[in-house]
Each structure stands twice: as C-alpha cells, then as structure tokens.
Motif scaffolding. Structure first.
Motif, PDB file in Angstrom:
ATOM      1  N   ALA A 218       0.723  18.205  -9.573  1.00  0.00           N
ATOM      2  CA  ALA A 218       2.039  18.295 -10.210  1.00  0.00           C
ATOM      3  C   ALA A 218       1.982  17.834 -11.660  1.00  0.00           C
ATOM      4  CB  ALA A 218       3.045  17.462  -9.430  1.00  0.00           C
ATOM      5  N   SER A 219       1.136  16.848 -11.939  1.00  0.00           N
ATOM      6  CA  SER A 219       1.063  16.331 -13.302  1.00  0.00           C
ATOM      7  C   SER A 219       0.457  17.330 -14.274  1.00  0.00           C
ATOM      8  CB  SER A 219       0.239  15.034 -13.333  1.00  0.00           C
ATOM      9  OG  SER A 219      -1.135  15.306 -13.142  1.00  0.00           O
ATOM     10  N   GLY A 224       4.874  18.115 -16.192  1.00  0.00           N
ATOM     11  CA  GLY A 224       4.452  17.134 -15.201  1.00  0.00           C
ATOM     12  C   GLY A 224       4.362  15.745 -15.805  1.00  0.00           C
ATOM     13  N   LYS A 225       4.615  14.724 -14.980  1.00  0.00           N
ATOM     14  CA  LYS A 225       4.607  13.352 -15.472  1.00  0.00           C
ATOM     15  C   LYS A 225       3.203  12.773 -15.418  1.00  0.00           C
ATOM     16  CE  LYS A 225       9.443  12.521 -14.281  1.00  0.00           C
ATOM     17  NZ  LYS A 225      10.405  11.670 -13.568  1.00  0.00           N
ATOM     18  N   ALA A 226       2.913  11.879 -16.353  1.00  0.00           N
ATOM     19  CA  ALA A 226       1.561  11.352 -16.528  1.00  0.00           C
ATOM     20  C   ALA A 226       1.125  10.496 -15.349  1.00  0.00           C
ATOM     21  CB  ALA A 226       1.494  10.534 -17.812  1.00  0.00           C
ATOM     22  N   LEU A 373       7.223  -0.291  -4.534  1.00  0.00           N
ATOM     23  CA  LEU A 373       7.993  -0.346  -5.774  1.00  0.00           C
ATOM     24  C   LEU A 373       7.664   0.777  -6.751  1.00  0.00           C
ATOM     25  CD1 LEU A 373       7.799  -4.195  -6.565  1.00  0.00           C
ATOM     26  CD2 LEU A 373       9.655  -2.960  -5.424  1.00  0.00           C
ATOM     27  N   PHE A 374       6.558   1.539  -6.495  1.00  0.00           N
ATOM     28  CA  PHE A 374       6.090   2.510  -7.479  1.00  0.00           C
ATOM     29  C   PHE A 374       5.782   3.863  -6.842  1.00  0.00           C
ATOM     30  CE2 PHE A 374       4.718  -1.763  -8.762  1.00  0.00           C
ATOM     31  CZ  PHE A 374       5.375  -1.867  -9.986  1.00  0.00           C
ATOM     32  N   PRO A 375       5.915   4.954  -7.626  1.00  0.00           N
ATOM     33  CA  PRO A 375       5.589   6.295  -7.123  1.00  0.00           C
ATOM     34  C   PRO A 375       4.074   6.504  -7.075  1.00  0.00           C
ATOM     35  CG  PRO A 375       6.179   6.427  -9.430  1.00  0.00           C
ATOM     36  CD  PRO A 375       6.413   4.997  -9.018  1.00  0.00           C
ATOM     37  N   THR A 376       3.642   7.568  -6.408  1.00  0.00           N
ATOM     38  CA  THR A 376       2.214   7.833  -6.233  1.00  0.00           C
ATOM     39  C   THR A 376       1.465   7.864  -7.560  1.00  0.00           C
ATOM     40  OG1 THR A 376       2.658   9.104  -4.223  1.00  0.00           O
ATOM     41  CG2 THR A 376       0.539   9.461  -5.298  1.00  0.00           C
ATOM     42  N   ARG A 377       2.031   8.522  -8.567  1.00  0.00           N
ATOM     43  CA  ARG A 377       1.326   8.693  -9.836  1.00  0.00           C
ATOM     44  C   ARG A 377       1.140   7.375 -10.592  1.00  0.00           C
ATOM     45  NH1 ARG A 377       4.794   8.849 -14.242  1.00  0.00           N
ATOM     46  NH2 ARG A 377       7.013   8.740 -13.692  1.00  0.00           N
ATOM     47  N   LYS A 458      12.583  -2.842   2.999  1.00  0.00           N
ATOM     48  CA  LYS A 458      12.369  -2.657   4.435  1.00  0.00           C
ATOM     49  C   LYS A 458      13.098  -1.403   4.923  1.00  0.00           C
ATOM     50  CE  LYS A 458      13.128  -4.888   8.929  1.00  0.00           C
ATOM     51  NZ  LYS A 458      14.063  -3.936   9.497  1.00  0.00           N
ATOM     52  N   GLY A 459      12.353  -0.536   5.597  1.00  0.00           N
ATOM     53  CA  GLY A 459      12.937   0.670   6.169  1.00  0.00           C
ATOM     54  C   GLY A 459      13.116   1.812   5.185  1.00  0.00           C
ATOM     55  N   ARG A 460      12.737   1.631   3.931  1.00  0.00           N
ATOM     56  CA  ARG A 460      12.860   2.694   2.936  1.00  0.00           C
ATOM     57  C   ARG A 460      11.513   3.391   2.732  1.00  0.00           C
ATOM     58  NH1 ARG A 460      16.060  -0.196  -2.130  1.00  0.00           N
ATOM     59  NH2 ARG A 460      17.812  -1.079  -0.939  1.00  0.00           N
ATOM     60  N   PRO A 461      11.513   4.696   2.512  1.00  0.00           N
ATOM     61  CA  PRO A 461      10.247   5.369   2.147  1.00  0.00           C
ATOM     62  C   PRO A 461       9.814   4.958   0.759  1.00  0.00           C
ATOM     63  CG  PRO A 461      12.096   6.886   1.946  1.00  0.00           C
ATOM     64  CD  PRO A 461      12.653   5.641   2.576  1.00  0.00           C
ATOM     65  N   MET A 462       8.530   5.062   0.480  1.00  0.00           N
ATOM     66  CA  MET A 462       8.045   4.735  -0.863  1.00  0.00           C
ATOM     67  C   MET A 462       8.613   5.720  -1.867  1.00  0.00           C
ATOM     68  SD  MET A 462       4.104   3.448  -0.429  1.00  0.00           S
ATOM     69  CE  MET A 462       3.527   4.982   0.276  1.00  0.00           C
ATOM     70  N   PRO A 463       8.902   5.267  -3.082  1.00  0.00           N
ATOM     71  CA  PRO A 463       9.519   6.156  -4.092  1.00  0.00           C
ATOM     72  C   PRO A 463       8.558   7.244  -4.542  1.00  0.00           C
ATOM     73  CG  PRO A 463       8.900   4.069  -5.080  1.00  0.00           C
ATOM     74  CD  PRO A 463       8.699   3.905  -3.612  1.00  0.00           C
ATOM     75  N   GLU A 464       9.098   8.407  -4.812  1.00  0.00           N
ATOM     76  CA  GLU A 464       8.329   9.532  -5.374  1.00  0.00           C
ATOM     77  C   GLU A 464       9.180  10.165  -6.458  1.00  0.00           C
ATOM     78  OE1 GLU A 464       5.339   9.952  -4.654  1.00  0.00           O
ATOM     79  OE2 GLU A 464       5.165   8.790  -2.793  1.00  0.00           O
ATOM     80  N   ASP A 465       8.537  10.654  -7.506  1.00  0.00           N
ATOM     81  CA  ASP A 465       9.287  11.366  -8.549  1.00  0.00           C
ATOM     82  C   ASP A 465       8.396  12.407  -9.205  1.00  0.00           C
ATOM     83  OD1 ASP A 465       7.547   9.759  -9.999  1.00  0.00           O
ATOM     84  OD2 ASP A 465       9.052   9.198 -11.496  1.00  0.00           O
TER      85      ASP A 465
END
Length: 465
Positions: A218-219, A224-226, A373-377, A458-465
């Motif tokens: 995607a990047s 696409g984001k860095a 706390l952070f997205p995959t990238r 707790k109970g939240r999916p990891m962030p993605e953007d």
C-alpha cells in the motif's frame, strides 16, 4: 492460517495456532530471550572485566569505570532500538531481527578479547546496538503474524520468557563461580555469543507477516503512507501523542529498573561478604562465594520477574491495561523502597523475588500494550521509540545513582565523629546508597502521569490506516 474469525472460545488460544504461528513465536521469543541473557551476563561480568582490564586503577575509579561501561552499553542500546525499529518497518521484521541478533552475538564474543578498557567500551556500545533492536522487532513480528485472539497473551508470554534468559545467565555464573573471577568474565561473554546460530534458522524459514507485506504494498501506491518514518510518527497528531506518552510510560520503568533495580547487588554483596567473612573463609573462597551469591540473587529476582509478568498478562486480559499498569507502578515503587531499606542478610534474598515481581511485571505490559498504539507501517518504529528512548535517560541512571550516593555519603561521613573508624564510614556510605536508591525509585510514579492521558485498548483491534 488461523484468523480471528476462526476463533473458538471453547478452546485455549494456544491450541488454535498453526505450526507456523508457533515457529514465529519461538523465533521471536528465542531472539528476545537470548538478548536478555546477553544483558544479564554483562551485568554479572562487568565489574570483574573492569578490574581485569584496569589493574593499576584504585577501587573507587574502577567503580566509576564500571558505571561508565553500563552507561555506554545502555546508550548503544537506545541508539540501536531507534535505528533498527524504523528499519524493521521499512525492509521487514524478519530480516532486521536476524541482523540485530547477529550484531549482539558477534560483539558480545569480541568483548571477551578486549585488551583494554577502550576496546571494551567500543565492543559494549556495538553490542548495545544489536540488543536495542530486538524488542521492538520481536514484538511487532508476533503482533503482526499471530491471530488477533492470540496476540495479547502470546506477547505477554514472550516477555515472561525473557526471564528464562536472565535465569540462565545466573546459572552460568553459578557454574563458573569456582573459577578465577579475573578470567571467568571472558567465559560469560563467550556464552553470550552463541545466539548467532539462531540467525540461520531465522533467515531460512521466517517469512514477513502478511500484514506487513500488505502495508508495504500500500505504501508503494500513489499517495501511500511512509513505512518506518519518524516524520510520519511525529507529523500525525494521533501517533505523536501515542509515541510521546508511551515513551514516558517506558521511561518510568526502564530508568527504575536499570538505574536502581539492577544495582541491587551493590546491597547484596556487602551482606554476603559479611556472612562469608564470619565463616572464616579464605579471600579466594570469599570472592568465589560472592560471585555465586550474586548469581543466586539474579536468579531469585528473575523468578519473581517471570511470576510478575505472567500475573500482569493475566490481569491485563481480565481488567484492562491501564488499571493493571497503575497497580504495577505503585507496587514497583513500594517494593523498591522496601528492598533498599531492609535487605541486610542472606536470609533476606526473598526480597529480591518481590522486587523482581513488581519491577519487571511492567515490561509484560509494554509487550502487550505498545503494539496496540500504532499502525502496521509504524508499529516497529513506534514500539522501539517508546521502549528505547528511555534508555538514553537510563544511561545516566547509574551515574545519577552514583553521584547521589557520593553526595549523601560525603555528608554522612562528615557528620561522623573525627575518631570514626573505617567500618563506621563504610556503614554510613552504605546507608547513603540505600537512601539514594529510594529517592531515585520515585521515577516509577512518572508512569502514573502518562497513564492519565493514554487510551484503554482492551478488546480493541490494533489501529490500521
């Protein structure tokens, strides 16, 4: 490959992982376990290495040099964490993990061949580069490769297993306690170089996580984001807040552990020496006995760490990340003061278990919480930033503790009668060390400030953007 959609709540999480999931977990856990082995071997070998490499130096300056060796290592650790965390997001977790393990293995081995303190310092700084990169990479690898339902518990277990590396270091030191301390430090560093063989297995079978591959693709697309960009991490408000507050959370625990907790042996050693002297042993037997008990103290502390990290993982799953973090920070503060004010004989070694339980429980929280706390990238970059920036501050911890001890000790000695003997002065200096450690343990309470502004995940999916 299992996914969150195939989760069966009637089965334990560990029974729902594929063989490849377990392979990823094993490789990441082994890399971090050996990393911790290397750290603890250095702590056990450091003082004897300094004595062997600076034979003409007096004890006071050797102590200062030992503190500098620790500071150089921790500073290298912080630098490596920041650098390799970003590299891991850019070129892949698996490739970068292999590189970091190879670096710390190679320079640990070379440390045993240092001819003087200058060479020793250089090798320790370079070892720190590799050591610093492993945690963020291992955590990001497991977080991205394992199914969502297994991620928090697997990460908690990964961190708890680090205690195995620490305990192994203690057992190695115990096994070598009968050898000449001026030589045995070399053997400890040789043992620390073994993990280089792990790189072979990493490079042959370990693949990049599908999440990372998709984020990388995607990047490359227009707009696409860095990947692994500190400009992106701090240029976007959401990730900037997570990075800075997560860093403060880690600073509190890292400085507390490396600036206070891992100097517990300076309190244990006099107690052990007094007990061994009372047994009418020879100076050689006393030296070997001190080495054995230093290793025993490390083992007891890390048995407590394993229990504490396991308890944190279970508590975070049940009650949430923030309340368990808050409890652990207060417990670390109280247990550290209790230890440094009360440890006085060999029979008090159980206090090391309690302090290890409370101080190192926090580190299971970092493995579970920071990836959330952070997205995959930016996951490896963000986790490594939070976990390792504190190392720069922690690098000054030994020097701060030493200077605070020196100031308090000088005042205590000055307050003694002019007729006070050497034993009275040594006792006053020991009390000063106890008080200095208690004052510095207040750093644990900084974590409570960061928690006020961080989200519950707790109970939240990891962030993605």
């Amino acid at each position: 490959m299992s996914t969150a959609s195939t989760y069966n709540p009637d089965l334990p999480w560990y029974k729902q992982l594929s063989s490849y999931h377990w392979f990823v977990f094993f490789v990441a856990s082994a890399a971090w376990c050996f990393d911790c082995l290397d750290q603890q071997l250095f702590i056990l070998a450091r003082d004897n290495a300094v004595k062997a490499l600076s034979p003409g130096m007096d004890a006071l300056n050797q102590g200062k040099m030992s503190g500098w060796a620790m500071s150089v290592f921790v500073a290298g650790w912080a630098t490596g964490g920041l650098f390799f965390g970003a590299i891991g997001d850019r070129i892949g977790r698996a490739k970068t993990l292999a590189l970091t393990v190879l670096i710390y293995s190679l320079f640990t081995g070379l440390s045993s061949f240092a001819a003087d303190m200058t060479q020793f310092m250089i090798y320790r700084a370079l070892t720190g580069l590799g050591v610093g990169g492993v945690f963020g990479l291992a955590v990001a690898l497991v977080a991205d490769a394992l199914p969502e339902f297994a991620r928090p518990k697997a990460l908690g277990l990964l961190q708890a297993l680090s205690a195995v590396g620490n305990v192994t270091a203690g057992l190695c030191a115990m096994a070598l306690s009968g050898t000449d301390p001026m030589v045995s430090w070399k053997y400890l560093f040789w043992i620390g170089s073994v993990p280089a063989f792990l790189c072979i297995f990493i490079m042959l079978r370990l693949k990049e996580p599908e999440k990372w591959v998709a984020a990388k693709a995607a990047s490359k697309e227009a707009g696409g984001k860095a990947m692994g960009s500190y400009m992106s991490l701090f240029g976007e408000k959401r990730w900037r807040a997570s990075a800075l507050l997560g860093m403060l959370l880690c600073v509190a625990a890292v400085v507390g552990l490396w600036g206070v907790g891992f100097f517990s042996n300076k309190l244990v050693a006099p107690a052990i020496a007094n007990a061994l002297t009372a047994e009418n042993l020879s100076p050689e037997e006393i030296a070997k006995g001190k080495q054995w008990w230093a290793a025993a103290n490390l083992i007891v502390m890390n048995l407590g760490a394993f229990c504490g990290m396991t308890a944190f993982s279970k508590g975070a799953h049940r009650f949430g990340r923030k309340p368990v973090f808050a409890t652990a920070f207060v417990a670390a503060f109280v247990s550290t003061i209790f230890f440094y004010q009360n440890f006085s004989t060999r029979s008090d070694i159980w206090m090391s278990f309690v302090m290890g339980f409370c101080q190192l429980a926090l580190f299971a929280g970092f493995a579970i919480y920071l990836p959330e706390l952070f997205p995959t990238r930016l996951r490896s970059t963000g986790v490594s930033f939070c976990y390792n920036v504190g190392r720069f501050i922690a690098a000054s911890g030994p020097l701060t503790l030493g200077q605070l001890q020196a100031n308090l000790g000088a005042k205590a000695v000055a307050a003694l009668p002019a007729t006070a003997d050497a034993a009275a002065k040594a006792a006053a200096e020991l009390i000063a060390f106890r008080n200095a450690a208690c004052y510095l343990s207040g750093v644990f309470l900084l974590g409570l400030i960061a928690l006020m502004f961080l989200p519950e995940t707790k109970g939240r999916p990891m962030p993605e953007d």
